[in-house]
Write an enzyme that holds these catalytic residues in place. Structure first.
Site, PDB file in Angstrom:
ATOM      1  CB  CYS A 252      -0.941  -0.023   1.205  1.00  0.00           C
ATOM      2  SG  CYS A 252      -2.192  -1.319   1.083  1.00  0.00           S
TER       3      CYS A 252
ATOM      4  N   GLY B 120     -11.619 -14.282 -12.187  1.00  0.00           N
ATOM      5  CA  GLY B 120     -11.048 -12.953 -12.097  1.00  0.00           C
ATOM      6  C   GLY B 120     -10.556 -12.477 -13.445  1.00  0.00           C
TER       7      GLY B 120
ATOM      8  CG  ASP C 189      -8.698  -0.645   5.989  1.00  0.00           C
ATOM      9  OD1 ASP C 189      -8.760   0.524   5.562  1.00  0.00           O
ATOM     10  OD2 ASP C 189      -8.681  -1.638   5.244  1.00  0.00           O
TER      11      ASP C 189
ATOM     12  CG  ASP D  99     -16.833   5.703   4.496  1.00  0.00           C
ATOM     13  OD1 ASP D  99     -16.802   5.224   5.635  1.00  0.00           O
ATOM     14  OD2 ASP D  99     -17.387   6.787   4.225  1.00  0.00           O
TER      15      ASP D  99
END
Length: 334
Positions: free
Chosen positions: A19, A143, A228, A54
């Site tokens: 991230c 996917g 988170d 959010d």
């Protein structure tokens, strides 16, 4: 060319990892600033969208059911392909848990440099994602894959939630304690891993732990506000929560838990560019309270698959501060 899985360093095939590769929060907000739209002709009611940032979108489909939708993927954060798959899956599922939902079905998102890395490694990545999806009791069905110069993996996840029992980023109220369900330091340990090849099992264990139990505990405790802690760090995500809720968040720095080795990693300079950008973004809204630059960098550390930050008290989770009426900046350290 013959490859051995244990000798391929996946993190060397990416310009960053996890991230920490997110587009900086200030830049991202400017891109989506004019996209806060709700279509009155669309099916269902969009009750959580782009407004406050959010973790997932939520659409009410009837009185007591809502659909939760999210997607998350990133470049390798560790060299082990199976662990990377587990980490990426846990991170994608976390967005559903962060709004109080339960994952229902996921699909893989895979980018792979097929002329540089063998597909046997990609299979290990997918196997890791599948094992975490099974742990979460979430269907994993197919996917999409592309030939990509950098390896990337993640998931698009659909979940279910009770629209009357959501965890929203704008639900913080003065007087509520702030709980954190995983220790910080994942980012600096991953940065050290990328640079040196050292393996940190404590970081892998944290990143592969689902936020399912924390989410359920937050709902059981009556919490209505959470997010988170991922690429924008504790300070970045807490700033977004405080701004959306119209409060000041006060952090008791001594109460914040860290993984073993995190402080040493910062001391030795293993700080990602994403972490430094996080700190630069929140500085105008931060009263640092005289704490050192290394303390601030740890609090802004870009996490991958971090814990939940909950406005409320959770059994077993440390309380790291409190929300107070808005008083000057949105963030204050003490």
């Amino acid at each position: 060319m013959t490859y051995r899985t244990e000798t391929v360093r996946l993190t060397q095939y990416a310009h960053g990892g996890g991230c920490a590769c997110k587009i900086p929060p200030g830049e991202l907000e400017s891109v989506v600033a004019d996209l806060h739209t709700r279509d009155p002709d669309a099916i269902g009611e969009l009750i959580i969208g782009l407004d406050d940032g959010d973790d997932a979108a939520v659409v009410r489909i009837d009185g007591d059911r809502a659909i939760v939708a999210t997607a998350d993927f990133f470049a390798p954060v560790v060299d082990d392909p199976y662990d990377w798959g587990r980490i990426a899956a846990a991170n994608a599922l976390s967005d559903v848990y962060a709004v109080g939902g339960e994952p229902l079905v996921a699909v893989n998102l895979l980018g792979w440099p097929r002329e540089k890395l063998p597909l046997d490694l990609a299979k290990e990545v997918l196997r890791g994602g599948l094992d975490v999806a099974r742990t979460a009791a979430c269907h994993l069905a197919g996917g999409h894959s592309v030939d990509d110069p950098e390896p990337k993996y993640g998931m698009a996840v659909t979940g279910l939630a009770d629209p009357a029992r959501l965890l929203r980023i704008d639900g913080g109220r003065p007087g509520l304690p702030i709980s954190l369900t995983k220790p910080l330091g994942i980012g600096v340990l991953n940065t050290r891993h990328k640079a040196t090849g050292e393996v940190f099992p404590q970081a892998v264990a944290a990143m592969t732990t689902l936020n399912r139990d924390a989410s359920r505990a937050a709902l059981a405790a009556g919490a209505g506000c959470a997010t988170d802690v991922t690429g924008f760090g504790l300070l970045g995500h807490l700033y977004k929560l405080a701004r959306a809720s119209g409060v000041t968040a006060v952090v008791d720095v001594a109460a914040v838990p860290y993984l073993e080795g995190a402080r040493e990693a910062v001391r030795d300079g293993y700080v990602s560019g994403g972490t430094r950008r996080n700190l630069g973004w929140v500085r105008p809204w931060l009263d640092p309270g005289g704490f050192s630059e290394n303390d601030l960098l740890l609090l802004a550390d870009a996490q991958t698959s971090g814990g939940l930050l909950v406005a409320g008290e959770l059994p077993g989770a440390p309380i790291i501060g409190e929300l107070i009426p808005l008083d000057g900046p949105h963030l204050r350290l003490r």
